[in-house]
Design a protein around this motif. Structure first.
Motif, short mmCIF file in Angstrom:
data_model
loop_
_atom_site.label_atom_id
_atom_site.label_comp_id
_atom_site.label_asym_id
_atom_site.label_seq_id
_atom_site.Cartn_x
_atom_site.Cartn_y
_atom_site.Cartn_z
N LYS A 27 22.93 86.27 55.79
CA LYS A 27 22.95 87.24 56.87
C LYS A 27 24.38 87.48 57.28
N GLY A 28 24.58 88.56 58.03
CA GLY A 28 25.92 88.88 58.48
C GLY A 28 26.57 89.85 57.53
N SER A 29 27.86 89.71 57.36
CA SER A 29 28.58 90.70 56.57
C SER A 29 28.97 90.16 55.21
N HIS A 30 28.26 89.18 54.69
CA HIS A 30 28.52 88.71 53.34
C HIS A 30 28.64 89.88 52.40
N GLY A 31 29.71 89.98 51.69
CA GLY A 31 29.82 91.03 50.68
C GLY A 31 30.48 92.28 51.21
N THR A 61 32.00 85.84 59.54
CA THR A 61 31.67 87.09 58.86
C THR A 61 30.36 87.00 58.09
N GLY A 62 29.77 85.83 58.04
CA GLY A 62 28.51 85.70 57.33
C GLY A 62 28.09 84.24 57.29
N TYR A 63 26.87 84.02 56.90
CA TYR A 63 26.38 82.64 56.79
C TYR A 63 25.18 82.65 55.88
N THR A 64 24.81 81.48 55.39
CA THR A 64 23.65 81.38 54.51
C THR A 64 22.69 80.34 55.08
N VAL A 65 21.43 80.55 54.80
CA VAL A 65 20.39 79.68 55.35
C VAL A 65 19.52 79.16 54.20
N PHE A 66 19.28 77.86 54.20
CA PHE A 66 18.42 77.24 53.21
C PHE A 66 17.29 76.49 53.91
N ASP A 67 16.08 76.68 53.41
CA ASP A 67 14.94 75.94 53.96
C ASP A 67 14.87 74.56 53.33
N GLY A 68 14.50 73.60 54.12
CA GLY A 68 14.36 72.25 53.61
C GLY A 68 13.38 71.48 54.46
N SER A 69 13.32 70.19 54.21
CA SER A 69 12.50 69.35 55.06
C SER A 69 13.32 68.13 55.44
N GLY A 70 13.04 67.62 56.60
CA GLY A 70 13.77 66.45 57.07
C GLY A 70 12.82 65.30 57.25
N LYS A 71 13.32 64.14 57.03
CA LYS A 71 12.49 62.97 57.24
C LYS A 71 13.34 61.87 57.84
N GLY A 72 12.66 60.86 58.35
CA GLY A 72 13.38 59.74 58.94
C GLY A 72 13.50 59.95 60.42
N SER A 73 14.59 59.48 60.98
CA SER A 73 14.73 59.52 62.43
C SER A 73 15.71 60.60 62.88
N HIS A 74 15.87 61.63 62.10
CA HIS A 74 16.71 62.76 62.52
C HIS A 74 16.35 63.16 63.94
N GLY A 75 17.29 63.19 64.80
CA GLY A 75 17.01 63.67 66.15
C GLY A 75 16.64 62.56 67.11
#
Lengths: 106, 106, 106
Positions: free
Chosen positions: B42-46, C32-46
């Motif tokens: 998302k954003g202005s990548h590219g 100017t931009g960012y990327t997002v990846f889906d995943g799963s977390g386990k353990g005591s995160h948080g």
């Protein structure tokens, strides 16, 4: 600058079927959490040959990321993965250094 | 500490439609394997503009990670990506150093 | 070697429900931009307890990666995340340095 502390990120990229065993090793070593991402691998991952021109295969894999404030925990995980799979581990394991923002969480 | 060797991780984040061409470049350059993760950008990548207040768009992308013991292979991939897309590459390319656990696999 | 410039990669791993708020913070800070990846977390995160032997829980999460040429933008995002969640942020935030290939994109 944000106040940060150095930490070690351990990345384990392996076939999905190894995920439960790796998770057990990670938790037992004392990591407080980890994250898992699904992906796919291609090329000669897991093979020792470089003659891969004709065999580019694709397969499901996971990347398991573990961030630990103490390098010793990462090393313990690496040792245990080596001991468990006796050199037959199908995957790659690598480490790098990151700066974590909240030290108390690790 | 686990015995490790320094290596280079090359990350290529780009639109999914570029994946096959990037994969060809990676394999031709001599990398022994790579991993692919699906994501969204998302954003202005590219885009080169910073005026993105009104145009935050989302799109599918992939991150292709390649770990090589020889930096020269990563550089060859970067050069080939540049040559192939003539500066019109829609994506980002970056490198960092990691410590790999089993040198013989790369 | 490929001509590269040092940059900062900010990684925010958090529950999926936090994604829209984090994205607003990232864009507002000038990335100017960012990327997002889906995943799963386990353990005591948080959680702050290390007594997680009996409570390994799994949950959906996202990793939001932001690469900025100016470290100050990453710091602004970190500060804003802290200010927004008042220490109750369920997730991890960390930074590392990467070499980007095309400076003009960031």
């Amino acid at each position: 600058m944000a106040a940060t502390t150095k930490a070690t990120r351990l990345s384990i990229v392996t076939e999905k079927l190894n995920e439960p065993e790796i998770e057990r090793i990670v938790v037992r070593a004392g990591a407080t959490g980890y994250t898992v991402f699904d992906g796919s691998g291609k090329g000669s991952h897991g093979a020792k040959t470089r003659d891969r021109a004709s065999v580019v295969r694709a397969f499901s894999l996971v990347k398991i990321e573990v961030i630990v404030a103490e390098r010793a925990i990462a090393d313990a995980i690496v040792d245990e993965v080596s001991a468990t799979y006796f050199g037959d581990f199908s995957g790659i394991v690598y480490l790098d250094e990151v700066e974590i923002v909240r030290r108390e969480k690790f």
